[in-house]
Design a protein around this motif. Sequence first.
Motif, mmCIF file in Angstrom:
data_model
loop_
_atom_site.group_PDB
_atom_site.id
_atom_site.type_symbol
_atom_site.label_atom_id
_atom_site.label_comp_id
_atom_site.label_asym_id
_atom_site.label_seq_id
_atom_site.Cartn_x
_atom_site.Cartn_y
_atom_site.Cartn_z
ATOM 1 N N LEU A 178 0.835 -1.207 0.000
ATOM 2 C CA LEU A 178 0.000 0.000 0.000
ATOM 3 C C LEU A 178 0.870 1.256 0.000
ATOM 4 C CD1 LEU A 178 -2.784 -1.062 2.546
ATOM 5 C CD2 LEU A 178 -3.055 -0.752 0.076
ATOM 6 N N GLN A 179 1.955 1.200 0.770
ATOM 7 C CA GLN A 179 2.877 2.337 0.817
ATOM 8 C C GLN A 179 3.570 2.564 -0.523
ATOM 9 O OE1 GLN A 179 5.478 1.405 4.095
ATOM 10 N NE2 GLN A 179 3.830 1.581 5.620
ATOM 11 N N LYS A 180 3.669 1.501 -1.320
ATOM 12 C CA LYS A 180 4.275 1.624 -2.649
ATOM 13 C C LYS A 180 3.244 2.074 -3.695
ATOM 14 C CE LYS A 180 7.411 -1.361 -4.034
ATOM 15 N NZ LYS A 180 8.670 -0.571 -4.024
ATOM 16 N N GLY A 181 2.027 2.339 -3.247
ATOM 17 C CA GLY A 181 1.008 2.891 -4.132
ATOM 18 C C GLY A 181 0.017 1.894 -4.702
ATOM 19 N N HIS A 182 0.133 0.620 -4.334
ATOM 20 C CA HIS A 182 -0.796 -0.393 -4.847
ATOM 21 C C HIS A 182 -2.127 -0.305 -4.102
ATOM 22 C CE1 HIS A 182 2.315 -2.407 -7.225
ATOM 23 N NE2 HIS A 182 3.120 -2.262 -6.181
#
Length: 342
Positions: A178-182
């Motif tokens: 999630l932190q990587k934008g997924h």
Amino acid sequence: MPAKPATIKEIAKMLNVSASTVSRALHKHPSIGLSTQLKVQKLAKELNYEPNQTAIFFQKGKTYTIGVILPELSEAFFSAAVSAIEDTAYKRNYTVLLAQSHDDAEKEKQLVEKMKNHRVDGLLVSVAKTTANFEHFNMLKRYNIPVVFFDRIPPIKNIHYVACNMETGSIEAVNYLLQKGHRSIGMINGPPTLAASGERKEGYIKAMTKNRLKFDPSLIVSCNLTEQDTKAALETLLANKRSPTAIVTFNDYVALYAIKHARQLNINLDKDLQFVSYANLPLINYMDYIPVASVEQFPYLQGQKAADILMDLLVSKSQSADEVQAYYKVIVASQLVENRKK
């Protein structure tokens, strides 16, 4: 041909003493005079006398052997766990009897029976993925053979076990993505029969809901951990109307199968699809494309703790079966490790 080792009876006859005197002399019993002890020991050495281990074990009520049943020794995770078990057993003068179920529930059942017949003092087990009935382990209680489960824990009460916290590992894995934008994150999970599969799923759901994202059950697909089933699971996720941009896989082997198939489907693994797995095994260092992160499960530590627990149980094995027994339930904290290609 070397001379056949002498027996206690033969030594006794040659020295014109009783067999019990020879036995006591060999064990340096204080009731036997020093002179007699030295004579017996000297003749025993000359005649290549060797103690009858079977008789000694029978007398002591133990064989100083523990059994280990695991799915596949070829998997690096279980090899590391076995190394720890052997190291721990060696320090306590125990021999390890090793067997593989090859993830077959029926073979696992047969191995438990064979371990019992070999009179192992205790058993360490990581259950097969197809095992749904656990009566063969309950049967061991009648023979006072303690069992400690590790890694793959059966969903039954009143057992000793060591496991890694897969729920928190899953939360870390999903949060990382999630932190990587997924935002569309899939999961290729293991068989529902494994407790660890349920823990992974719970962690996934908690991570999504805590981040105020709707849980979509269609983004979790189970597989039987084989390459063919992993490929089918990947294709199911890719066909989803919310085709995931990242996938959490049950372990590094499933990640390997999924990545291999994704490449065959010409999916860009640098831009379009990323993977996070479990176990953090050495094999990922030899992959062309590796999971961006892996949940470390500390197999050596699990094996060591499981063996320590079994040794403790064997020390207290003589206590009455009617006494209330506390069960060891040890949880090893997982750790998310970010992988970087070398």
